[in-house]
Write an enzyme that holds these catalytic residues in place. Structure first.
Site, PDB file in Angstrom:
ATOM      1  N   ASN A 174       0.855  -1.189   0.000  1.00 45.07           N
ATOM      2  CA  ASN A 174       0.000   0.000   0.000  1.00 45.07           C
ATOM      3  C   ASN A 174       0.885   1.231   0.000  1.00 45.07           C
ATOM      4  O   ASN A 174       1.326   1.712   1.039  1.00 45.07           O
ATOM      5  CB  ASN A 174      -0.928  -0.004   1.217  1.00 45.07           C
ATOM      6  CG  ASN A 174      -1.960  -1.097   1.114  1.00 45.07           C
ATOM      7  OD1 ASN A 174      -2.925  -0.983   0.362  1.00 45.07           O
ATOM      8  ND2 ASN A 174      -1.732  -2.192   1.822  1.00 45.07           N
ATOM      9  N   GLU A 175       1.140   1.710  -1.201  1.00 42.01           N
ATOM     10  CA  GLU A 175       2.047   2.838  -1.398  1.00 42.01           C
ATOM     11  C   GLU A 175       1.353   4.150  -1.035  1.00 42.01           C
ATOM     12  O   GLU A 175       0.125   4.183  -0.866  1.00 42.01           O
ATOM     13  CB  GLU A 175       2.475   2.871  -2.871  1.00 42.01           C
ATOM     14  CG  GLU A 175       3.217   1.634  -3.335  1.00 42.01           C
ATOM     15  CD  GLU A 175       4.672   1.579  -2.856  1.00 42.01           C
ATOM     16  OE1 GLU A 175       5.035   2.268  -1.877  1.00 42.01           O
ATOM     17  OE2 GLU A 175       5.452   0.835  -3.475  1.00 42.01           O
ATOM     18  N   PRO A 176       2.146   5.244  -0.917  1.00 41.12           N
ATOM     19  CA  PRO A 176       1.534   6.556  -0.711  1.00 41.12           C
ATOM     20  C   PRO A 176       0.375   6.762  -1.691  1.00 41.12           C
ATOM     21  O   PRO A 176       0.492   6.432  -2.873  1.00 41.12           O
ATOM     22  CB  PRO A 176       2.694   7.520  -1.005  1.00 41.12           C
ATOM     23  CG  PRO A 176       3.904   6.742  -0.580  1.00 41.12           C
ATOM     24  CD  PRO A 176       3.607   5.316  -0.965  1.00 41.12           C
TER      25      PRO A 176
END
Ligand code: GLP
Length: 253
Positions: free
Chosen positions: A153-155
């Site tokens: 879950n990236e930025p």
């Protein structure tokens, strides 16, 4: 000062940290077994949890800890990815845990990196549902990436995001490059449980060790809650523990 609900445990070194987390998992597995129930574990890859898996294997071999009543859901997998590829998270989990314990193979769940684009959404919904049907995650183990990602879950990942196909951040791809023999070989996408999937776990244990993680650990615990650092969403949840070594905890006030 840690104003969030996150509880923090700091150990002298990474071996003690790993042993403590492995013991937590072993206690859960045994107590569930005593009640005739299954223990549902959310598992992570990366260097961070390797010591935990090593200790769980030791507990299995030397102290008879059985994984017969364990069901696992891994957080993520690269996309596309063949399970027999050295870089797959399937290979990682086999090498570091599953090949060495008595977990029934049908109890193991890892996102499938081989699917066609057209079926990925349906697959992700089914993965999410399978966790629910198993009774939900009893413990979710997490590492943390340099971007503050949990799972992949990236930025930009929202607090209510669920299992889905995502595009990897360049920092994350660079960190993975050595394992892939160069940046150009690192997949640009992955399937990951969402922040919302992780949030539903009854207990969440985020592990980090080493100086390199100190800055992002501080941000995750003390920083403003923001979509730019997905791990900050953990501050809003109950039952979240950060299990750290002294180096990773060094900047936490
Ligand atoms: C990858 C994984 C994450 C993991 C992160 C940190 O991006 N998808 O789940 O937490 O790497 O890896 P490491 O533990 O090697 O620092």
């Amino acid at each position: 000062m840690n104003r969030s609900g996150i509880s923090i445990k700091v150990y002298e070194n990474r071996d003690q940290e790993a042993a403590a987390v492995a013991q937590r998992i072993a206690d859960l597995v045994k107590s569930k077994r005593g009640k005739g129930e299954k223990a549902v574990l959310g598992l992570a890859t990366g260097a961070t949890p390797i010591g935990v898996y090593k200790e769980l294997i030791r507990l299995h071999r030397e102290e008879g800890l059985s994984f017969q009543n364990v069901v696992t859901f891994n957080l993520d997998e690269y996309y596309p990815m063949q399970p027999d590829s050295d870089q797959s998270y399937v290979a990682f989990m086999q090498q570091h845990l599953f090949d060495h314990v008595d977990i029934p193979s049908e109890n193991i769940n890892i996102p499938d990196g081989t699917l066609g684009q057209e079926v990925v959404d349906t697959y992700c919904e089914a993965y999410e549902q399978k966790i629910v049907n198993a009774g939900g995650l009893d413990i979710q183990l997490l590492g943390i990436g340099r971007t503050g990602h949990v799972g992949f879950n990236e930025p930009g990942s929202t607090a209510d995001s669920l299992t889905r196909l995502v595009t990897l951040n360049e920092v994350t791809r660079q960190d993975a490059a050595p394992a892939f023999g160069g940046l150009k070989n690192v997949p640009s996408q992955a399937i990951t449980m969402g922040v919302g999937t992780i949030a539903k776990a009854k207990n969440i244990i985020l592990m980090a060790w080493g100086e390199k993680k100190a800055e992002i650990v501080k941000k995750a615990i003390e920083g403003e809650i923001t979509i730019e650092v997905p791990a900050t969403f953990l501050q809003e949840l109950e039952g979240v523990e950060f299990v750290l070594d002294k180096e990773a905890a060094s900047l936490v006030s």
